[in-house]
Design a protein around this motif. Structure first.
Motif, PDB file in Angstrom:
ATOM      1  N   ASP A  23       0.847  -0.961   0.251  1.00 39.68           N
ATOM      2  CA  ASP A  23       0.191   0.054  -0.220  1.00 39.68           C
ATOM      3  C   ASP A  23       0.554   1.482  -0.042  1.00 39.68           C
ATOM      4  O   ASP A  23       1.766   1.723   0.198  1.00 39.68           O
ATOM      5  CB  ASP A  23      -0.949   0.072   1.203  1.00 39.68           C
TER       6      ASP A  23
ATOM      7  N   GLN B  25       2.026   0.601   4.741  1.00 36.78           N
ATOM      8  CA  GLN B  25       3.286  -0.478   5.305  1.00 36.78           C
ATOM      9  C   GLN B  25       4.487  -0.624   4.125  1.00 36.78           C
ATOM     10  O   GLN B  25       4.916  -0.303   4.336  1.00 36.78           O
ATOM     11  CB  GLN B  25       2.219  -1.333   5.923  1.00 36.78           C
TER      12      GLN B  25
ATOM     13  N   SER C 187      -9.572   4.225   8.110  1.00 42.68           N
ATOM     14  CA  SER C 187      -8.538   4.072   6.741  1.00 42.68           C
ATOM     15  C   SER C 187      -9.990   4.485   5.133  1.00 42.68           C
ATOM     16  O   SER C 187     -10.967   3.682   5.404  1.00 42.68           O
ATOM     17  CB  SER C 187      -8.124   2.671   6.675  1.00 42.68           C
TER      18      SER C 187
ATOM     19  N   ARG D 293      -8.738   3.263   1.912  1.00 44.26           N
ATOM     20  CA  ARG D 293      -7.593   2.536   0.976  1.00 44.26           C
ATOM     21  C   ARG D 293      -7.847   2.483  -0.309  1.00 44.26           C
ATOM     22  O   ARG D 293      -6.461   2.130  -0.974  1.00 44.26           O
ATOM     23  CB  ARG D 293      -8.624   0.484   1.161  1.00 44.26           C
TER      24      ARG D 293
ATOM     25  N   SER E  68       3.464  -6.397   2.143  1.00 47.56           N
ATOM     26  CA  SER E  68       2.899  -5.717   3.534  1.00 47.56           C
ATOM     27  C   SER E  68       1.562  -6.992   2.826  1.00 47.56           C
ATOM     28  O   SER E  68       0.616  -7.249   1.118  1.00 47.56           O
ATOM     29  CB  SER E  68       1.625  -4.541   2.424  1.00 47.56           C
TER      30      SER E  68
ATOM     31  N   TYR F 172      -1.528  -6.321   4.355  1.00 52.51           N
ATOM     32  CA  TYR F 172      -2.949  -5.131   3.525  1.00 52.51           C
ATOM     33  C   TYR F 172      -3.140  -5.859   1.891  1.00 52.51           C
ATOM     34  O   TYR F 172      -4.458  -5.748   2.489  1.00 52.51           O
ATOM     35  CB  TYR F 172      -3.091  -4.050   4.001  1.00 52.51           C
ATOM     36  N   THR F 173      -2.344  -6.284   1.324  1.00 50.11           N
ATOM     37  CA  THR F 173      -2.555  -6.686  -0.070  1.00 50.11           C
ATOM     38  C   THR F 173      -3.465  -8.336  -0.190  1.00 50.11           C
ATOM     39  O   THR F 173      -4.591  -7.636  -0.804  1.00 50.11           O
ATOM     40  CB  THR F 173      -1.452  -6.638  -0.773  1.00 50.11           C
TER      41      THR F 173
ATOM     42  N   ASP G 271      -7.539  -7.220   1.934  1.00 51.29           N
ATOM     43  CA  ASP G 271      -7.965  -6.601   0.612  1.00 51.29           C
ATOM     44  C   ASP G 271      -8.641  -8.141   0.020  1.00 51.29           C
ATOM     45  O   ASP G 271      -7.795  -8.256  -1.221  1.00 51.29           O
ATOM     46  CB  ASP G 271      -7.980  -5.732   0.304  1.00 51.29           C
TER      47      ASP G 271
ATOM     48  N   ALA H  82       0.191  -6.919   8.883  1.00 49.89           N
ATOM     49  CA  ALA H  82      -0.718  -5.693   8.845  1.00 49.89           C
ATOM     50  C   ALA H  82      -1.209  -5.487  10.033  1.00 49.89           C
ATOM     51  O   ALA H  82      -0.667  -4.369  10.523  1.00 49.89           O
ATOM     52  CB  ALA H  82      -0.862  -6.075   7.678  1.00 49.89           C
ATOM     53  N   SER H  83      -2.205  -6.268  10.208  1.00 46.45           N
ATOM     54  CA  SER H  83      -3.275  -5.528  11.694  1.00 46.45           C
ATOM     55  C   SER H  83      -4.313  -6.569  12.040  1.00 46.45           C
ATOM     56  O   SER H  83      -4.468  -7.618  10.793  1.00 46.45           O
ATOM     57  CB  SER H  83      -4.125  -4.468  10.194  1.00 46.45           C
TER      58      SER H  83
END
Length: 299
Positions: free
Chosen positions: A12, A42, A109, A111, A138, A140-141, A144, A170-171
């Motif tokens: 991201d 990130q 966020s 995105r 990352s 996050y990729t 999502d 990531a989270s």
């Protein structure tokens, strides 16, 4: 120690609106804060910290065809990052509002273009850097659904090109929604998985950090559990556990600290450092990050 190979970072690119609060958030009223607009995300943050260590790095991601996207790309190039950024027409560059206190941050966020990162762009970008030796993703990729295919393809293509791989989890909240089994199947056999304490609990349960790391080595070859002020733990399938304390510094803003930690860890490890030395270098950069406002290294 040797010079690490070029690192490809996939993920991201974000505009951060960071509000460092003067005290507890006063819901429904006013809270004084120091507010700053800066580059974030990130993957972008990690790439900038890698470049600051004198290591060649290429960032693969997606931005909008807007002023924010152009600004984000320009500042990364100035920081020494080679950018392979897909421009998505009709979509805004991602934005995150960060509410930061002394030892915590809360993120709101959007995105944006990050959701549109394509498999084709990832494949072109990896083919264009034959000197790369490592790919860092990352998560996050992966978390999502819109960009998941690109993240999975990045890991597969890295293996096909003979690159080592790492993933930052990531989270915790999106990991919880996805579920541990699905996520761990996506990252199976990566060379290095980075998780913070909350993410480790989501993925491995409420064990002690070393036990969490050992559980996660069923999926990844090596696992680093980041514990903030309590330090970090490195667990390898075939070696003893390594533990390193955090540096004691005055905390100004924790935004991007994990990304700085990842960059220090990766550049040291890829340069041939031991697990203990890599953890110590990671802790140094993490401490540097929390002692200043913003998620990126300062010139």
């Amino acid at each position: 120690m040797t010079q690490p190979p070029r690192v490809i970072v996939v993920g991201d690119v974000i505009t951060d609106v960071v509000a460092v609060l003067s005290g507890p958030l006063m819901a429904g009223s006013d809270t004084a804060a120091e507010i700053r607009f800066s580059g974030g995300g990130q993957a972008a943050n990690t790439a900038a910290w890698v470049a600051a260590q004198g290591v060649d790095v290429t960032l693969v991601g997606a931005i909008g065809d807007d002023d924010a996207g152009r600004d984000r790309a320009a500042e990364l190039e100035r920081a020494g990052v080679d950018c392979a950024l897909e421009r998505i027409e009709g979509t805004a560059t991602g934005t995150v509002v960060v509410l930061a206190t002394e030892d915590e941050r809360t993120m709101v966020s959007q995105r944006g273009a990050n959701l549109r990162l394509s498999v084709a762009h990832v494949e072109r970008a990896l083919t264009a850097v034959p000197d790369a030796g490592h790919l860092h993703l990352s998560a996050y990729t992966l978390l999502d659904v819109g960009s998941r295919g690109a993240g999975l393809r990045a890991l597969a293509a890295a293996r096909e090109h003979g690159l080592t791989t790492s993933v930052d989890a990531a989270s915790a909240a999106p990991l919880r929604r996805i579920g541990a089994a699905a996520f761990l199947s996506w990252v199976r056999d990566v060379d290095l998985l980075l998780v913070n304490a909350d993410e480790a609990t989501v993925l491995a349960g409420g064990l002690d950090p070393a036990a969490q790391g050992r559980a996660l080595t069923a999926a990844a070859r090596r696992v680093v559990v980041k514990r903030g002020a309590a330090g970090a733990v490195w667990v390898d399938r075939t070696a003893p556990v390594s533990v390193a304390p955090a540096r004691r510094v005055a905390v100004v803003d924790v935004t991007g600290a994990g990304d700085a930690f990842a960059a220090g860890l990766l550049t040291a490890w890829l340069g041939g450092a031991t697990a203990s030395a890599a953890l110590n270098r990671a802790a140094e950069l993490g401490a540097l990050a929390v002692s200043t406002i913003g998620a990126r290294p300062h010139p």
